[in-house]
Design an enzyme around this catalytic site. Sequence first.
Site, short mmCIF file in Angstrom:
data_model
loop_
_atom_site.label_atom_id
_atom_site.label_comp_id
_atom_site.label_asym_id
_atom_site.label_seq_id
_atom_site.Cartn_x
_atom_site.Cartn_y
_atom_site.Cartn_z
CG ASN A 13 -3.40 -2.78 7.00
OD1 ASN A 13 -3.27 -2.29 5.88
ND2 ASN A 13 -4.46 -3.47 7.36
CG HIS B 141 -4.85 -6.39 -0.51
ND1 HIS B 141 -6.08 -6.51 0.10
CD2 HIS B 141 -4.89 -7.22 -1.60
CE1 HIS B 141 -6.84 -7.36 -0.59
NE2 HIS B 141 -6.15 -7.80 -1.64
CD GLU C 48 -8.36 -9.20 -4.01
OE1 GLU C 48 -7.17 -9.49 -3.73
OE2 GLU C 48 -9.26 -9.12 -3.14
CE LYS D 127 -3.78 -2.44 2.35
NZ LYS D 127 -4.61 -2.56 3.56
P1 DAT Z 1 -7.48 -7.26 5.41
O1 DAT Z 1 -6.73 -6.18 4.72
O2 DAT Z 1 -6.71 -7.84 6.56
O3 DAT Z 1 -7.99 -8.32 4.45
P2 DAT Z 1 -10.18 -6.25 5.49
O4 DAT Z 1 -10.40 -6.88 4.16
O5 DAT Z 1 -11.19 -6.54 6.57
O6 DAT Z 1 -8.76 -6.59 6.10
O7 DAT Z 1 -10.13 -4.68 5.32
C1 DAT Z 1 -9.46 -4.10 4.23
C2 DAT Z 1 -8.70 -2.91 4.70
O8 DAT Z 1 -9.61 -1.94 5.21
C3 DAT Z 1 -7.75 -3.17 5.85
O9 DAT Z 1 -6.51 -3.69 5.42
C4 DAT Z 1 -7.63 -1.82 6.45
C5 DAT Z 1 -9.02 -1.26 6.28
N1 DAT Z 1 -9.83 -1.48 7.49
C6 DAT Z 1 -10.41 -2.62 7.88
N2 DAT Z 1 -11.05 -2.48 9.05
C7 DAT Z 1 -10.86 -1.19 9.40
C8 DAT Z 1 -11.25 -0.39 10.51
N3 DAT Z 1 -11.99 -0.92 11.49
N4 DAT Z 1 -10.85 0.87 10.55
C9 DAT Z 1 -10.12 1.41 9.56
N5 DAT Z 1 -9.71 0.73 8.48
C10 DAT Z 1 -10.07 -0.56 8.40
MG MG Z 2 -9.41 -8.21 2.92
#
Ligand code: DAT
Ligand code: MG
Length: 245
Positions: A208, A211, A222, A105
Site C-alpha cells: 500500500n 505509511h 516515529e 514504502k
Molecule cells: P495503516 O498503515 O493504514 O496505519 P495498520 O497500522 O493497521 O494500517 O497496518 C500497518 C501495515 O500493516 C499496513 O499498512 C499494511 C499491513 N497490514 C495491515 N493489515 C494487514 C492485513 N490484514 N494483511 C496484510 N498486511 C496488513
Molecule cells: Mg498504522
Amino acid sequence: METAAILGGGTPCVFSSSLLHLPASSNRTACSLWCAPNKLILSTSTSQLSAFRSQSHLFSNYPTTTPPPPPRSKTSARNSTQTGIFLPHLVASMEQVEETYIMVKPDGLQRGLVGEIISRFEKKGFKLTGLKLFQCPTELAEEHYKDLKSKPFFPKLIEYITSGPVVCMAWEGVGVVASARKLIGSTDPLKAEPGTIRGDLAVQTGRNVVHGSDSPENGKREIALWFKEGELCEWTPAQAPWLRE
Ligand code: DAT
Ligand code: MG
C-alpha cells in the site's frame, strides 16, 4: 487573525504566528509577545529549544543580546514605559502544530512514486522537516510496527518493509496527522477513496505504498525512531503567510 503589525519610528515590522512554528521538542505553551516602541520581543521558555536555532533573526527589531523583559507585575505595569501584550489565541494556534512520520514504502520507491507522494503533502501545504532514503534494518521495522507483533501478517510485513530502501519523511503542520491519514486513504487500497494516495496508486494492503502516523503521539515517537538528532531541519516556508492567516 494571528498577525500583528507594529509600526513605530523604526522599520515597520510584521509578525505572523506562522513564522513561529516551533519544533516538537519545544515548549509551545510557554510563549509570549512583548511590544514596546520600535521593539517586538518574543519571550519563550527555551529550556527545550536547544536542538534548533532560534527564529529571532526573523524579527528585524529583535535585540539579539538583550534578554526578554520580565513578566509584568500588577504594580509595575502601570509605571512601565513598555506595554506587554499576551496573545492567548496565538499560543493556542501554536499548540495545534503537529508532526507526522510519512514513509514511502519499498514498493512506492520501486514503482517511481516518490515524487508523486511527496507532492501530495507539499501541495496540501504542510511543511517538510526531514527527508532521507534509507535501508531499514529488521530491528527498526519490528520496533516501528511493534503494536502489530501478534498479527499473522507481521513477518511478511517486516520482510516487505526491509526488502528495499524506503523514503523517510517528517512533516509538520496544524492538524497534519489526521489530514495526512486522509490524504493517504484506507489501509486496504481497494477500499481507499479515489483521490487518496492509496486509492489512486495501489491495489493491495500488503503493497500500500505509504505509511502515515496514526496519532500525534505516534508522530513524535516515529520521527524520533527514524531520524537521528541533526537530521531534521527547522525552516520557515516563504508561502507561510499565504497558507494561514
Ligand atoms: P495503516 O498503515 O493504514 O496505519 P495498520 O497500522 O493497521 O494500517 O497496518 C500497518 C501495515 O500493516 C499496513 O499498512 C499494511 C499491513 N497490514 C495491515 N493489515 C494487514 C492485513 N490484514 N494483511 C496484510 N498486511 C496488513
Ligand atoms: Mg498504522
